[in-house]
Write a protein that holds these residues in place. Structure first.
Motif, PDB file in Angstrom:
ATOM      1  N   VAL A  81       0.787  -1.264  -0.117  1.00 44.76           N
ATOM      2  CA  VAL A  81      -0.033  -0.013  -0.089  1.00 44.76           C
ATOM      3  C   VAL A  81       0.902   1.178   0.017  1.00 44.76           C
ATOM      4  O   VAL A  81       2.018   1.306   0.468  1.00 44.76           O
ATOM      5  N   GLY A  83       0.661   5.690   0.048  1.00 45.75           N
ATOM      6  CA  GLY A  83       0.001   7.117   0.046  1.00 45.75           C
ATOM      7  C   GLY A  83       0.744   8.025  -0.788  1.00 45.75           C
ATOM      8  O   GLY A  83       0.760   7.567  -1.949  1.00 45.75           O
ATOM      9  N   ALA A  84       1.402   8.891  -0.224  1.00 48.39           N
ATOM     10  CA  ALA A  84       1.954   9.892  -1.143  1.00 48.39           C
ATOM     11  C   ALA A  84       3.613   9.385  -1.204  1.00 48.39           C
ATOM     12  O   ALA A  84       4.520   9.961  -1.906  1.00 48.39           O
ATOM     13  N   GLY A  85       4.065   8.575  -0.475  1.00 48.67           N
ATOM     14  CA  GLY A  85       5.423   7.794  -0.618  1.00 48.67           C
ATOM     15  C   GLY A  85       6.439   8.730   0.142  1.00 48.67           C
ATOM     16  O   GLY A  85       7.388   9.067  -0.557  1.00 48.67           O
ATOM     17  N   THR A  86       5.980   9.597   1.174  1.00 46.41           N
ATOM     18  CA  THR A  86       7.051  10.227   1.585  1.00 46.41           C
ATOM     19  C   THR A  86       7.489   9.846   3.057  1.00 46.41           C
ATOM     20  O   THR A  86       8.486  10.286   3.923  1.00 46.41           O
ATOM     21  N   GLY A  87       7.413   8.346   3.271  1.00 47.78           N
ATOM     22  CA  GLY A  87       7.882   7.485   4.341  1.00 47.78           C
ATOM     23  C   GLY A  87       9.811   7.701   4.210  1.00 47.78           C
ATOM     24  O   GLY A  87      10.147   7.857   3.326  1.00 47.78           O
ATOM     25  N   GLN A  91       9.169   2.222   3.867  1.00 51.90           N
ATOM     26  CA  GLN A  91       8.022   1.659   4.391  1.00 51.90           C
ATOM     27  C   GLN A  91       7.361   0.900   3.165  1.00 51.90           C
ATOM     28  O   GLN A  91       6.539  -0.043   3.223  1.00 51.90           O
ATOM     29  N   SER A 144       5.784  17.189   9.046  1.00 45.36           N
ATOM     30  CA  SER A 144       6.193  18.437   8.227  1.00 45.36           C
ATOM     31  C   SER A 144       5.968  18.198   6.692  1.00 45.36           C
ATOM     32  O   SER A 144       6.138  19.118   5.890  1.00 45.36           O
ATOM     33  N   THR A 145       5.689  17.046   6.351  1.00 46.37           N
ATOM     34  CA  THR A 145       5.342  16.784   5.008  1.00 46.37           C
ATOM     35  C   THR A 145       3.867  17.027   4.869  1.00 46.37           C
ATOM     36  O   THR A 145       3.301  16.429   3.561  1.00 46.37           O
ATOM     37  N   THR A 150      -0.526  11.783   2.873  1.00 50.95           N
ATOM     38  CA  THR A 150      -1.733  11.514   3.092  1.00 50.95           C
ATOM     39  C   THR A 150      -2.170  11.021   4.627  1.00 50.95           C
ATOM     40  O   THR A 150      -1.187  10.885   5.384  1.00 50.95           O
ATOM     41  N   PHE A 154       0.020   8.438   7.177  1.00 51.14           N
ATOM     42  CA  PHE A 154       0.614   9.071   8.462  1.00 51.14           C
ATOM     43  C   PHE A 154       0.313   8.257   9.584  1.00 51.14           C
ATOM     44  O   PHE A 154       1.183   7.572  10.323  1.00 51.14           O
ATOM     45  N   SER A 159       4.275   8.936  12.866  1.00 51.70           N
ATOM     46  CA  SER A 159       4.236   8.557  14.322  1.00 51.70           C
ATOM     47  C   SER A 159       3.893  10.062  15.123  1.00 51.70           C
ATOM     48  O   SER A 159       2.876   9.973  15.940  1.00 51.70           O
ATOM     49  N   GLY A 160       4.155  11.082  14.728  1.00 56.25           N
ATOM     50  CA  GLY A 160       3.760  12.312  15.377  1.00 56.25           C
ATOM     51  C   GLY A 160       4.400  13.474  14.719  1.00 56.25           C
ATOM     52  O   GLY A 160       5.016  13.233  13.542  1.00 56.25           O
ATOM     53  N   ILE A 211      -6.295   0.140   5.076  1.00 56.41           N
ATOM     54  CA  ILE A 211      -7.064   1.156   5.638  1.00 56.41           C
ATOM     55  C   ILE A 211      -7.998   1.845   4.501  1.00 56.41           C
ATOM     56  O   ILE A 211      -7.427   2.544   3.731  1.00 56.41           O
TER      57      ILE A 211
HETATM   58  P1  FAD Z   1       3.695   6.626   2.665  1.00 58.86           P
HETATM   59  O1  FAD Z   1       4.841   6.735   2.795  1.00 58.86           O
HETATM   60  O2  FAD Z   1       3.068   6.549   1.348  1.00 58.86           O
HETATM   61  O3  FAD Z   1       3.112   5.178   3.513  1.00 58.86           O
HETATM   62  C1  FAD Z   1       3.604   5.059   4.744  1.00 58.86           C
HETATM   63  C2  FAD Z   1       3.417   3.817   5.318  1.00 58.86           C
HETATM   64  O4  FAD Z   1       1.984   3.400   5.643  1.00 58.86           O
HETATM   65  C3  FAD Z   1       3.828   2.525   4.353  1.00 58.86           C
HETATM   66  O5  FAD Z   1       4.076   1.508   4.964  1.00 58.86           O
HETATM   67  C4  FAD Z   1       2.343   2.101   3.656  1.00 58.86           C
HETATM   68  O6  FAD Z   1       2.569   0.775   3.174  1.00 58.86           O
HETATM   69  C5  FAD Z   1       1.289   2.206   4.765  1.00 58.86           C
HETATM   70  N1  FAD Z   1       0.275   2.929   4.261  1.00 58.86           N
HETATM   71  C6  FAD Z   1      -0.078   4.123   3.418  1.00 58.86           C
HETATM   72  N2  FAD Z   1      -1.480   4.184   3.237  1.00 58.86           N
HETATM   73  C7  FAD Z   1      -1.938   2.996   3.910  1.00 58.86           C
HETATM   74  C8  FAD Z   1      -3.300   2.529   4.159  1.00 58.86           C
HETATM   75  N3  FAD Z   1      -4.471   3.022   3.411  1.00 58.86           N
HETATM   76  N4  FAD Z   1      -3.437   1.485   4.678  1.00 58.86           N
HETATM   77  C9  FAD Z   1      -2.465   0.599   5.392  1.00 58.86           C
HETATM   78  N5  FAD Z   1      -1.208   1.105   5.275  1.00 58.86           N
HETATM   79  C10 FAD Z   1      -0.927   2.400   4.607  1.00 58.86           C
HETATM   80  N6  FAD Z   1       6.878  11.401   9.652  1.00 58.86           N
HETATM   81  C11 FAD Z   1       6.322  11.958  10.821  1.00 58.86           C
HETATM   82  O7  FAD Z   1       5.657  11.042  11.592  1.00 58.86           O
HETATM   83  N7  FAD Z   1       6.327  13.081  11.385  1.00 58.86           N
HETATM   84  C12 FAD Z   1       7.077  14.075  10.640  1.00 58.86           C
HETATM   85  O8  FAD Z   1       7.201  15.213  10.976  1.00 58.86           O
HETATM   86  C13 FAD Z   1       7.693  13.714   9.203  1.00 58.86           C
HETATM   87  N8  FAD Z   1       8.476  14.646   8.619  1.00 58.86           N
HETATM   88  C14 FAD Z   1       8.846  14.380   7.603  1.00 58.86           C
HETATM   89  C15 FAD Z   1       9.672  14.988   6.711  1.00 58.86           C
HETATM   90  C16 FAD Z   1      10.300  14.753   5.409  1.00 58.86           C
HETATM   91  C17 FAD Z   1      11.068  15.696   4.703  1.00 58.86           C
HETATM   92  C18 FAD Z   1      10.116  13.437   5.059  1.00 58.86           C
HETATM   93  C19 FAD Z   1      10.551  12.988   3.910  1.00 58.86           C
HETATM   94  C20 FAD Z   1       9.065  12.651   5.867  1.00 58.86           C
HETATM   95  C21 FAD Z   1       8.744  12.734   6.908  1.00 58.86           C
HETATM   96  N9  FAD Z   1       8.038  12.043   7.773  1.00 58.86           N
HETATM   97  C22 FAD Z   1       7.548  12.402   9.090  1.00 58.86           C
HETATM   98  C23 FAD Z   1       7.515  10.719   7.029  1.00 58.86           C
HETATM   99  C24 FAD Z   1       6.437  10.753   6.511  1.00 58.86           C
HETATM  100  O9  FAD Z   1       6.266  11.817   5.511  1.00 58.86           O
HETATM  101  C25 FAD Z   1       4.927  10.665   7.149  1.00 58.86           C
HETATM  102  O10 FAD Z   1       5.094   9.835   7.995  1.00 58.86           O
HETATM  103  C26 FAD Z   1       3.916  10.735   6.245  1.00 58.86           C
HETATM  104  O11 FAD Z   1       2.944  11.230   6.938  1.00 58.86           O
HETATM  105  C27 FAD Z   1       3.650   9.667   5.409  1.00 58.86           C
HETATM  106  O12 FAD Z   1       2.475   9.637   4.561  1.00 58.86           O
HETATM  107  P2  FAD Z   1       2.459   9.349   3.201  1.00 58.86           P
HETATM  108  O13 FAD Z   1       1.138   9.502   2.643  1.00 58.86           O
HETATM  109  O14 FAD Z   1       3.467   9.707   2.234  1.00 58.86           O
HETATM  110  O15 FAD Z   1       2.597   7.583   3.564  1.00 58.86           O
END
Ligand code: FAD
Length: 454
Positions: A81, A83-87, A91, A144-145, A150, A154, A159-160, A211
């Motif tokens: 799965v 979302g926006a791939g910012t992990g 992950q 901060s993303t 998404t 998150f 985490s927070g 989810i």
């Molecule tokens: P993704 O990276 O796409 O997915 C994250 C994980 O969730 C993956 O394992 C994915 O398989 C799983 N997932 C996604 N959607 C679902 C779903 N619907 N059901 C089940 N599993 C799912 N993180 C923090 O917690 N705090 C911060 O302040 C923070 N700052 C950041 C700053 C930068 C510059 C960067 C690059 C990353 C940061 N991150 C931070 C990490 C990340 O950006 C966040 O956790 C963000 O919320 C992840 O959202 P995403 O949509 O990009 O998730």
């Protein structure tokens, strides 16, 4: 029935079965949608750079998610799965190929009412907040993303963040209220989790269910002023950060402390960051700014930047210099820099490690609430040399009582948690009996599979 069946899937049949769901097969797009911000870690960079999914499915509804799940189970295809791939820990990088499930098109806000909202997982946080704030409410916390990430991602992988100084972390009871989850059983179905049951999928890296809807708790919205305070000494900045975080009468959303020389990486803020000083980047409610200035005076700080909430809406928010954006900005000037994630628990420990490592481990603190108390957590910037040295740095911290949530591993339990979570494992056994979801990320599952099939 614990592992993906050995196979070379009949991709034509798979595509036929997925008809009606938007599918991406273009190699470049699939490559882009296979990766995240894993490259913040030189260790993960070496391990993950060549990992790719086979195709990307982009459902727009829960019904379509159920169809994709059914097809993956039928053909025994790994499903990852996204979302926006910012992990930051790889992950959502597929270790075993297969289908990437991009949920960004599931981006409807189902309802919003005072204190609560129900959203699809692909809703972006900044977009959500805009609507919530029009009703006088806002997200309790966000990474901060915020602009791109998404809500589902998150909760799946974060985490927070900004707001955690008041509301703790996502895993704290009451922050995430409910979730709908699609299973990967022979006949996939939808489970409705409420209250503590949500912890089964919270921060599980998408290893145990998809989810498709979330209920989240909101905070009353405040007009957040953005303020920079500079200090001659890092420890004065750190003590000020603790005092502000502990000040019950002052409303704040962000307390982010940076030791000299980190402020030099904040090029866009250089007019407000005198050379050689340490700084605090803050979000404080406008109504608290006047009494807040008295606290600044107690710690001999100097306010160099003070924007009202309205002014702060123009241009880049200070939040985008904090949390892991600090690492992003530092790496944009020096790509050898990596980072750590540390729970120091006390300022004494912060000071000891700050003095010991000097500029090899540059001190960046974010204050957050844990168990009712504000504590300093570190996202220190590390001047990377070798993997051995990085491990040595981690070990030195741990031997002195600091807890490292290792950002240099993609294994769920080896990061923050350190121990196997039996609740998440039991849930995976129920919902993903073939081990198709994001395989290779959950140690508990791999060890269980190894015991069953030695
Ligand atoms: P993704 O990276 O796409 O997915 C994250 C994980 O969730 C993956 O394992 C994915 O398989 C799983 N997932 C996604 N959607 C679902 C779903 N619907 N059901 C089940 N599993 C799912 N993180 C923090 O917690 N705090 C911060 O302040 C923070 N700052 C950041 C700053 C930068 C510059 C960067 C690059 C990353 C940061 N991150 C931070 C990490 C990340 O950006 C966040 O956790 C963000 O919320 C992840 O959202 P995403 O949509 O990009 O998730």
């Amino acid at each position: 029935m614990t592992s993906t069946a050995p196979h070379s899937p009949d991709w034509d049949a798979v595509l036929g079965d997925l008809k009606g769901v938007k599918i991406i097969t273009d190699v470049n797009q699939v490559a882009k949608l296979s990766l995240d911000y894993y490259h913040f870690s030189p260790i993960l960079k070496a391990q993950l750079a060549d990992k790719r999914g086979h195709l990307v499915a982009c459902p727009t509804s829960e019904e379509e998610v159920l169809r994709v799940a059914q097809v993956c189970v039928r053909h025994r295809l790994p499903l990852t799965v996204r979302g926006a791939g910012t992990g930051n820990y790889g992950q959502c990088i597929p270790l075993a190929g297969g289908v990437i499930l991009d949920l960004t098109a599931m981006n409807r806000i189902r309802w919003l009412k005072p204190g609560m909202a129900c959203v699809e997982p692909g809703v972006k946080m900044a977009a959500f907040d805009k609507q919530a704030r029009a009703m006088g409410w806002e997200l309790r916390m966000y990474p901060s993303t915020y602009r791109t990430a998404t809500i589902g991602g998150f909760i799946g992988g974060g985490s927070g963040g900004i707001g955690s100084v008041t509301y703790g972390q996502l895993r704290d009871r009451g922050n995430v209220l409910a979730a709908r989850v699609v299973t990967m059983e022979d006949t996939p179905r939808v489970l409705k989790l409420r209250g503590d049951e949500v912890q089964q999928v919270n921060h599980a890296y998408g290893t145990n269910g998809i989810i498709t809807e979330l209920e989240i708790a909101l905070a009353p919205a405040a007009p957040w002023a953005e303020v920079i305070v500079v200090f001659d000494e890092f420890m004065s900045a750190a003590r000020f950060g603790q005092a502000l975080s502990d000040a019950d009468g002052l409303l704040k959303k962000l307390v982010s402390i940076h030791a000299n020389p980190i402020p030099a990486y904040f090029v866009a803020l250089k007019d407000y960051l005198p050379a050689g000083k340490s700084c605090a980047l803050l979000m404080v409610a406008e109504t608290s700014v006047e009494p807040f200035q008295d606290l600044v005076a107690v710690f001999d700080g100097e306010v160099t930047y003070n924007k009202t909430a309205r002014e702060a809406q123009k241009g880049t928010s200070l939040g985008e210099f904090t949390w892991n954006h600090t690492t992003l900005l530092a790496r944009s000037l020096d790509s050898e820099i990596t980072y750590l994630q540390t729970f120091f628990f006390t300022l004494e420990r912060v000071e000891e490690l700050y003095r010991y490592f000097g500029n090899e481990v540059m001190m960046h603190l974010e204050f957050l609430r844990v168990g009712g108390k504000a504590i300093p957590a570190g996202l220190q910037l590390v001047r990377y040399t070798t993997e051995e040295r990085l491990n040595e740095i981690v070990r030195y911290h741990e031997e002195r009582g600091a807890a490292i949530a290792n950002p240099h591993t993609y294994i769920l339990e080896d990061g923050g948690r350190k121990v196997i979570d039996p609740v998440q494992l039991r849930f995976k056994e129920r919902v993903d009996p073939y081990g198709l979801m994001n395989p290779g990320k959950m140690r508990a599952w791999m060890e269980r599979a190894a015991t069953e099939n030695p």
